[in-house]
Design a protein around this motif. Structure first.
Motif, short mmCIF file in Angstrom:
data_model
loop_
_atom_site.label_atom_id
_atom_site.label_comp_id
_atom_site.label_asym_id
_atom_site.label_seq_id
_atom_site.Cartn_x
_atom_site.Cartn_y
_atom_site.Cartn_z
N UNK A 131 -18.20 10.56 -25.86
CA UNK A 131 -18.86 9.56 -25.02
C UNK A 131 -20.36 9.85 -24.86
N UNK A 132 -20.74 11.12 -24.88
CA UNK A 132 -22.15 11.46 -24.72
C UNK A 132 -22.99 11.11 -25.94
N UNK A 133 -22.31 10.72 -27.05
CA UNK A 133 -23.03 10.28 -28.26
C UNK A 133 -23.06 8.75 -28.36
N UNK A 134 -22.42 8.06 -27.44
CA UNK A 134 -22.35 6.59 -27.49
C UNK A 134 -23.45 6.01 -26.59
N UNK A 135 -24.33 5.20 -27.17
CA UNK A 135 -25.47 4.67 -26.42
C UNK A 135 -25.38 3.16 -26.21
N UNK A 136 -24.28 2.56 -26.63
CA UNK A 136 -24.07 1.13 -26.40
C UNK A 136 -22.73 0.71 -26.94
N UNK A 137 -22.07 -0.22 -26.25
CA UNK A 137 -20.76 -0.73 -26.68
C UNK A 137 -20.80 -2.26 -26.69
N UNK A 138 -19.79 -2.86 -27.33
CA UNK A 138 -19.69 -4.32 -27.38
C UNK A 138 -18.32 -4.72 -27.88
N UNK A 139 -18.01 -6.01 -27.78
CA UNK A 139 -16.75 -6.62 -28.22
C UNK A 139 -15.57 -6.01 -27.45
N UNK A 140 -15.35 -6.54 -26.27
CA UNK A 140 -14.28 -6.07 -25.40
C UNK A 140 -13.24 -7.18 -25.19
N UNK A 141 -11.97 -6.82 -25.34
CA UNK A 141 -10.87 -7.76 -25.10
C UNK A 141 -10.22 -7.51 -23.74
N UNK A 142 -10.07 -6.24 -23.40
CA UNK A 142 -9.36 -5.84 -22.19
C UNK A 142 -10.13 -4.71 -21.52
N UNK A 143 -9.78 -4.36 -20.29
CA UNK A 143 -10.46 -3.23 -19.65
C UNK A 143 -10.29 -1.95 -20.46
N UNK A 144 -11.27 -1.09 -20.38
CA UNK A 144 -11.19 0.20 -21.07
C UNK A 144 -9.97 0.97 -20.55
N UNK A 145 -9.42 1.84 -21.38
CA UNK A 145 -8.29 2.66 -20.95
C UNK A 145 -8.66 3.42 -19.67
N UNK A 146 -7.72 3.53 -18.73
CA UNK A 146 -8.04 4.11 -17.42
C UNK A 146 -8.73 5.47 -17.47
N UNK A 147 -8.34 6.32 -18.40
CA UNK A 147 -8.92 7.66 -18.45
C UNK A 147 -10.39 7.67 -18.87
N UNK A 148 -10.88 6.51 -19.35
CA UNK A 148 -12.27 6.45 -19.80
C UNK A 148 -13.15 5.59 -18.89
N UNK A 149 -12.62 5.13 -17.77
CA UNK A 149 -13.40 4.24 -16.90
C UNK A 149 -14.70 4.88 -16.45
N UNK A 150 -14.65 6.13 -16.04
CA UNK A 150 -15.84 6.77 -15.49
C UNK A 150 -16.93 6.92 -16.55
N UNK A 151 -16.58 7.42 -17.73
CA UNK A 151 -17.61 7.60 -18.75
C UNK A 151 -18.11 6.25 -19.26
#
Length: 341
Positions: A66-86
């Motif tokens: 997650x510390x290497x990810x600087x942007x996301x896109x194309x979402x269908x559903x909420x992120x998996x619960x264990x990754x909500x904070x990051x």
């Protein structure tokens, strides 16, 4: 349980164990690999990654990147619960397709994409050549190009049945690109174990021999021919694992089939995609249910009459690691159903 399913499970186990064994070795750069027909070379682990597609995003998170990810896109559903904070701390460039400029402005050295139609020859975001000209590497999840022809347009056509091995391949290759092989091994082994437990639980249910199903993703409008799962994609994999017959015979990933044809096929089970996306009116799960109950044709199907309706995370219906979660949810739903002898 049919012998062919035991054989398939054995083959999958062999392939996954081989991938896990390979992924324990540290990466020696430069790393060379072929990805969806394109030769890639990495001199070092990427430091700044933009993900175009939820599947790529969640695998990166699951690999501890997650510390290497600087942007996301194309979402269908909420992120998996264990990754909500990051995930909350990472910029979302767009819920759907980001612009080429939005991706480039994050100065990535890697763009990881779920679908070739986003980053490909006619990519809606950009072509691999466009990114390469700027010194940006692109990686497409193999599940979208292995056994698949995306030159047909739309969601593409499967030329052979999707295998969960392609998901494990993507995990292993991303782990190698970023030199986090132990995390890749752990993730593959966890998914393999979950898959095996789900198939074993289904075997104990002693399901009818000719049980049939329809997977309904969405529709461009109420009453319009729905987008349903073809026989060779991720839903087809789930059905094959459980010995369920797909009433749709098309090799297209998500063909449109009119309700009269579906009603004549009369599936025993209907699986509905549940998503946050609202690109089409029938993305809404409530709209799907209301249509099935009120439409004079659809309401007469056996699955509707017997309430054999299953809701499934839409992302599990795509060729992703969530497909294993979809397999688990389908087995859980079958446990609560009864079928006439």
């Amino acid at each position: 349980m049919p012998l062919y399913r035991y054989a398939l499970a054995a083959l999958l186990g062999f392939a996954v164990n081989s991938a896990a064994s390979e992924s324990r070795e540290a990466t020696h750069y430069p790393l060379m690999l072929e990805n969806c027909g394109v030769e890639l070379s990495f001199d070092a682990a990427p430091q700044r990654t933009v993900s175009v597609g939820q599947a790529a995003t969640e695998i990166l998170y699951a690999l501890g990147l997650a510390d290497r990810v600087v942007g996301t896109s194309v979402w269908f559903t909420p992120v998996l619960p264990q990754f909500r904070e990051v995930n909350a701390g990472i910029e979302r460039l767009a819920d759907n397709d980001p612009s080429f400029e939005a991706v480039v402005n994050r100065r990535p050295d890697l763009v990881a994409a779920q679908y070739e139609w986003h980053i490909g020859p006619a990519g809606s975001v950009g072509s691999r050549e466009q990114f390469s000209e700027l010194g940006i590497a692109t990686y497409i999840m193999p599940a979208d190009c292995d056994t698949k022809d995306n030159s047909t347009g739309g969601d593409g056509t499967r030329v052979a049945a999707f295998s969960i091995d392609s998901v494990y391949k993507g995990i292993g290759e991303l782990a190698a690109i970023f030199d986090v092989q132990p995390a890749g091994t752990a993730l593959i082994e966890d998914l393999q174990q979950r898959e095996a437990r789900a198939v074993e639980a289904a075997r104990k249910l002693d399901l009818p021999q000719d049980l049939s199903a329809l997977f309904w993703f969405s529709s461009p409008d109420e009453g319009a021919a729905p987008y349903v799962a073809g026989r060779l994609g991720a839903p087809g994999y789930m059905m094959r694992q459980l010995g369920i017959r797909n009433v749709i015979g098309s090799s297209e990933e998500w063909p449109t089939v009119d309700w009269e044809t579906i009603a004549r096929a009369d599936p025993d089970i209907i699986v509905l995609a549940r998503m946050d996306r609202r690109r089409y009116p029938m993305d809404d799960i409530a709209g799907k249910r209301e249509f099935l109950q009120s439409d004079p044709v659809a309401s007469q199907m056996s699955a509707v009459q017997q309430n054999h309706i299953v809701e499934m995370d839409a992302h599990a219906m795509s060729a992703t690691m969530r497909t294993i979660f979809g397999l688990e949810s389908l087995v859980a739903a079958l446990e609560s159903m009864s079928f006439d002898p």
